[in-house]
Design a protein around this motif. Structure first.
Motif, mmCIF file in Angstrom:
data_model
loop_
_atom_site.group_PDB
_atom_site.id
_atom_site.type_symbol
_atom_site.label_atom_id
_atom_site.label_comp_id
_atom_site.label_asym_id
_atom_site.label_seq_id
_atom_site.Cartn_x
_atom_site.Cartn_y
_atom_site.Cartn_z
ATOM 1 N N PHE A 215 0.857 -1.185 0.000
ATOM 2 C CA PHE A 215 0.000 0.000 0.000
ATOM 3 C C PHE A 215 0.893 1.235 0.000
ATOM 4 N N ALA A 216 0.482 2.256 -0.715
ATOM 5 C CA ALA A 216 1.256 3.504 -0.773
ATOM 6 C C ALA A 216 0.296 4.694 -0.818
ATOM 7 N N ILE A 217 0.854 5.874 -0.614
ATOM 8 C CA ILE A 217 0.087 7.121 -0.630
ATOM 9 C C ILE A 217 0.235 7.797 -1.988
ATOM 10 N N CYS A 218 -0.832 8.404 -2.459
ATOM 11 C CA CYS A 218 -0.768 9.174 -3.706
ATOM 12 C C CYS A 218 -1.391 10.556 -3.509
ATOM 13 N N VAL A 219 -0.937 11.495 -4.316
ATOM 14 C CA VAL A 219 -1.489 12.860 -4.316
ATOM 15 C C VAL A 219 -1.975 13.153 -5.730
ATOM 16 N N PRO A 220 -3.290 13.049 -5.963
ATOM 17 C CA PRO A 220 -3.826 13.320 -7.306
ATOM 18 C C PRO A 220 -3.952 14.826 -7.561
ATOM 19 N N ILE A 221 -3.518 15.266 -8.727
ATOM 20 C CA ILE A 221 -3.760 16.633 -9.181
ATOM 21 C C ILE A 221 -4.202 16.564 -10.645
ATOM 22 N N GLY A 222 -4.955 17.565 -11.092
ATOM 23 C CA GLY A 222 -5.353 17.546 -12.497
ATOM 24 C C GLY A 222 -6.380 18.602 -12.837
ATOM 25 N N PHE A 223 -6.941 18.472 -14.033
ATOM 26 C CA PHE A 223 -7.950 19.413 -14.501
ATOM 27 C C PHE A 223 -8.935 18.666 -15.397
ATOM 28 N N GLY A 224 -10.080 19.274 -15.622
ATOM 29 C CA GLY A 224 -11.073 18.642 -16.478
ATOM 30 C C GLY A 224 -12.017 19.665 -17.086
ATOM 31 N N ILE A 225 -12.758 19.229 -18.108
ATOM 32 C CA ILE A 225 -13.810 20.043 -18.704
ATOM 33 C C ILE A 225 -15.108 19.249 -18.693
ATOM 34 N N LYS A 226 -16.229 19.968 -18.569
ATOM 35 C CA LYS A 226 -17.549 19.343 -18.511
ATOM 36 C C LYS A 226 -18.414 19.857 -19.655
ATOM 37 N N LYS A 227 -19.206 18.973 -20.194
ATOM 38 C CA LYS A 227 -20.182 19.347 -21.220
ATOM 39 C C LYS A 227 -21.542 18.846 -20.767
ATOM 40 N N ALA A 228 -22.493 19.769 -20.597
ATOM 41 C CA ALA A 228 -23.833 19.393 -20.157
ATOM 42 C C ALA A 228 -24.726 19.099 -21.357
ATOM 43 N N PHE A 229 -25.463 17.982 -21.272
ATOM 44 C CA PHE A 229 -26.436 17.641 -22.307
ATOM 45 C C PHE A 229 -27.859 17.982 -21.891
ATOM 46 N N HIS A 230 -28.100 18.013 -20.601
ATOM 47 C CA HIS A 230 -29.367 18.498 -20.056
ATOM 48 C C HIS A 230 -29.104 18.946 -18.634
ATOM 49 N N SER A 231 -30.125 19.386 -17.921
ATOM 50 C CA SER A 231 -29.926 20.015 -16.619
ATOM 51 C C SER A 231 -29.411 19.057 -15.562
ATOM 52 N N ASN A 232 -29.481 17.759 -15.807
ATOM 53 C CA ASN A 232 -29.091 16.785 -14.788
ATOM 54 C C ASN A 232 -27.908 15.903 -15.177
ATOM 55 N N GLY A 233 -27.256 16.151 -16.296
ATOM 56 C CA GLY A 233 -26.160 15.265 -16.659
ATOM 57 C C GLY A 233 -25.385 15.703 -17.876
ATOM 58 N N GLY A 234 -24.266 15.017 -18.091
ATOM 59 C CA GLY A 234 -23.404 15.307 -19.225
ATOM 60 C C GLY A 234 -22.165 14.436 -19.182
#
Length: 332
Positions: A215-234
């Motif tokens: 077992f080991a420790i990790c430090v996640p870093i990053g970025f993302g983009i979102k595209k909505a298809f309707h008011s509740n999801g994408g």
């Protein structure tokens, strides 16, 4: 008359503006929960494979990743994400363009099971309020085509992961021919660099028969983009990098250990079978002599790893997400 207009504006228009701003700031309470499921590709930066430095990826060893996560919006633009990820990463010196690495013929593969807690910060917000005025056949709100409905975010977190490096015997003889039997071995239990034995890596000195943790420790870093298809999801497209606190993701870190001594030590500590496997998979004194040299670079004491710093791994994922409406705020 002017005074009346000013009074009207103050008591009617101003509260309306304040109410609109309040609703905008607190709209996240209507949809505080979000679930995600994603698939993608994974790779790693370790001592095995590549071209001898941390800037090179081994694209031929790209593997898969899958993840599931739950987001809870603490504030309008801040969310806490609990994420479960399963992935595979691997490396192979035979794909390297560096002769000395090809001669080592080290390789590994491991699955990674990671649990992490992540803070996500919204950079640009999805146009998800007045944008959704049209409805599809199922009467769900959909985004108007003339409005931009992309969002972006960055994140950082902390997690723990399980790993268990495996390796295939395909070492070379003095003529550079593959003489391995192609059998796969679990590497951690073989103490391939003499971990826990006299003359082994310094970090294990004084800890008899010890080796690196699974077992080991990790430090996640990053970025993302979102595209909505309707008011509740994408969908989301996300790139992330994991720093870790281990240099043994690939079972390679320090120097070659005398394999005759390793076999003797392993036989005494763990039995004949593991001793023979350790003798084979250490890779010590294998390969051909490097040109303009009298060495194979796999002799005892020679660098088996060679890259400073701990190992790391990366993901590129495409996810679908769905928000869950909070009934308490639904009609507000």
């Amino acid at each position: 008359m002017k005074k009346c207009i000013h009074i009207f504006l103050f008591f009617i228009v101003f509260p309306t503006i304040l109410n609109a701003q309040y609703n905008q700031r607190n709209s996240f309470k209507n949809k505080r929960h979000e679930i995600n499921f994603g698939l993608g590709i994974s790779n790693c930066l370790t001592d095995v494979g590549g071209n001898g430095n941390r800037a090179n990826f081994n694209f031929k060893k790209t593997n898969f990743t899958a993840n599931f996560s739950h987001l809870y919006y603490i504030k309008n633009k801040i969310a806490f994400r609990t994420s479960l990820t399963h992935a595979k990463v691997s490396g192979d010196d035979s794909y390297s363009s560096v002769l000395s690495k090809k001669n080592k013929a080290l390789n590994f593969n491991t699955t990674i099971s990671e649990l992490s807690g992540i803070l996500e910060f919204t950079i640009t917000t999805l146009k998800n309020k007045n944008t959704y005025k049209s409805k599809n056949k199922r009467r769900k709100n959909i985004a108007n085509k003339d409005r931009l409905s992309f969002g972006s975010y960055i994140f950082v977190g902390l997690g723990s992961f399980y790993y268990n490096p495996m390796g295939v015997n395909k070492f070379l003889d003095s003529e550079g021919n593959n003489v391995g039997d192609g059998q796969e071995y679990s590497l951690r239990e073989l103490h391939t660099e003499g971990q826990g034995f006299e003359g082994g890596p310094e970090q294990f000195s004084g800890k008899k028969y010890s080796t690196y943790n699974d077992f080991a420790i990790c430090v996640p870093i990053g970025f993302g983009i979102k595209k909505a298809f309707h008011s509740n999801g994408g969908i989301k497209l996300e790139a992330s990098y994991r720093f870790t606190n281990t240099d043994y993701l690939d079972d390679v870190s320090s120097n070659y250990y005398d394999r005759e001594k390793l076999r003797t030590e392993m036989n005494h500590a763990f039995g004949e079978e593991l001793a023979e496997n350790a003798y084979i998979m250490s890779g010590t004194s294998t390969g051909s002599v490097i040109s303009n040299s009298n060495f194979t670079n796999t002799e005892p004491g020679m660098p088996r790893g060679g890259v400073k710093g701990n190992d790391s791994y990366i993901f590129l994922t495409l996810s679908v997400y769905k928000t869950i409406t909070n009934k308490k705020y639904k009609d507000k």
